[in-house]
Design a protein around this motif. Structure first.
Motif, PDB file in Angstrom:
ATOM      1  N   UNK A   6      35.037  51.018  42.202  1.00 57.38           N
ATOM      2  CA  UNK A   6      36.360  50.928  42.818  1.00 57.38           C
ATOM      3  C   UNK A   6      37.401  51.408  41.823  1.00 57.38           C
ATOM      4  N   UNK A   7      38.236  52.347  42.261  1.00 59.95           N
ATOM      5  CA  UNK A   7      39.308  52.878  41.425  1.00 59.95           C
ATOM      6  C   UNK A   7      40.638  52.665  42.121  1.00 59.95           C
ATOM      7  N   UNK A   8      41.612  52.164  41.372  1.00 58.77           N
ATOM      8  CA  UNK A   8      42.952  51.980  41.922  1.00 58.77           C
ATOM      9  C   UNK A   8      43.987  52.133  40.811  1.00 58.77           C
ATOM     10  N   UNK A   9      45.239  52.352  41.220  1.00 58.41           N
ATOM     11  CA  UNK A   9      46.352  52.491  40.283  1.00 58.41           C
ATOM     12  C   UNK A   9      47.493  51.581  40.680  1.00 58.41           C
ATOM     13  N   UNK A  66      33.270  44.681  35.353  1.00 61.86           N
ATOM     14  CA  UNK A  66      32.057  44.750  36.146  1.00 61.86           C
ATOM     15  C   UNK A  66      31.830  43.358  36.713  1.00 61.86           C
ATOM     16  N   UNK A  67      31.696  43.275  38.035  1.00 57.01           N
ATOM     17  CA  UNK A  67      31.532  41.977  38.680  1.00 57.01           C
ATOM     18  C   UNK A  67      30.545  42.108  39.834  1.00 57.01           C
ATOM     19  N   UNK A  68      29.391  41.504  39.667  1.00 60.13           N
ATOM     20  CA  UNK A  68      28.405  41.401  40.733  1.00 60.13           C
ATOM     21  C   UNK A  68      28.125  42.751  41.411  1.00 60.13           C
ATOM     22  N   UNK A  69      27.827  43.751  40.607  1.00 58.42           N
ATOM     23  CA  UNK A  69      27.450  45.055  41.147  1.00 58.42           C
ATOM     24  C   UNK A  69      28.595  46.013  41.409  1.00 58.42           C
ATOM     25  N   UNK A  70      29.833  45.592  41.160  1.00 62.66           N
ATOM     26  CA  UNK A  70      30.991  46.450  41.420  1.00 62.66           C
ATOM     27  C   UNK A  70      31.749  46.720  40.119  1.00 62.66           C
ATOM     28  N   UNK A  71      31.850  47.999  39.775  1.00 63.18           N
ATOM     29  CA  UNK A  71      32.690  48.421  38.659  1.00 63.18           C
ATOM     30  C   UNK A  71      34.093  48.641  39.212  1.00 63.18           C
ATOM     31  N   UNK A  72      35.078  47.993  38.624  1.00 67.54           N
ATOM     32  CA  UNK A  72      36.460  48.124  39.076  1.00 67.54           C
ATOM     33  C   UNK A  72      37.302  48.627  37.916  1.00 67.54           C
ATOM     34  N   UNK A  73      38.054  49.704  38.172  1.00 67.38           N
ATOM     35  CA  UNK A  73      38.893  50.267  37.115  1.00 67.38           C
ATOM     36  C   UNK A  73      40.273  50.646  37.630  1.00 67.38           C
ATOM     37  N   UNK A  74      41.270  50.235  36.874  1.00 66.31           N
ATOM     38  CA  UNK A  74      42.614  50.788  36.964  1.00 66.31           C
ATOM     39  C   UNK A  74      42.844  51.402  35.592  1.00 66.31           C
ATOM     40  N   UNK A  75      42.987  52.733  35.506  1.00 63.73           N
ATOM     41  CA  UNK A  75      43.110  53.358  34.198  1.00 63.73           C
ATOM     42  C   UNK A  75      44.457  53.127  33.525  1.00 63.73           C
TER      43      UNK A  75
END
Length: 158
Positions: free
Chosen positions: A106-109, A118-127
């Protein structure tokens, strides 16, 4: 595959150019609020592959609000700017949507504040913001390395 992730450049052409010029990526993703300068970069670097979504400051944009795509046969990326998902309050609803869509990245700004988990199989990034951060850190962008051994995400100071 190396993916470079940027967001919230807000008319700062030179910050995007610095990343594109100095950091090789197989794909560059811009998460909104910088469509005008990104279009200039796309023209200058036609050999590079760019994907972007529209942000709340990308006025009169014809770009998509969100993108769901799979860069390979194991991974799926859901990318949004975030303003339509209340990310300044909580990212939990957006994480649920990403999981429901089958994404594992998951990518968001929008917040101008970097976030990487990283949480339960989901990589989440806001750069974070590539030009005007609001979290007390330097301008930044993200890198996602997808290899046969797994995924590594990191945020880099510009």
């Amino acid at each position: 595959m190396k993916i470079i992730v940027m967001s919230d450049s807000h008319n700062n052409y030179f910050s995007i150019e610095k990343v594109v010029k100095n950091f090789h990526g197989d794909l560059y993703i811009h998460l909104g609020d910088g469509e005008r300068e990104l279009n200039q970069i796309c023209t200058k670097y036609p050999d590079k592959q760019f994907i972007h979504v529209t942000g709340n400051c990308d006025f009169a944009s014809l770009s998509q609000d969100e993108i769901l795509f799979c860069p390979d046969d194991k991974n799926c990326i859901f990318a949004v700017h975030g303003h339509k998902y209340g990310v300044k309050s909580s990212i939990e609803p957006l994480k649920k949507i990403a999981r429901k869509k089958g994404a594992n990245i998951l990518l968001y700004g929008h917040t101008h504040a970097r976030f990487n988990e990283y949480d339960d199989g989901l990589y989440t990034m806001n750069p974070g913001s590539i030009s005007c951060p609001r979290d007390g850190n330097p301008p930044s962008f993200g890198i996602i390395d997808i290899t046969p051994k797994g995924i590594v995400t990191r945020i880099i100071d510009l």
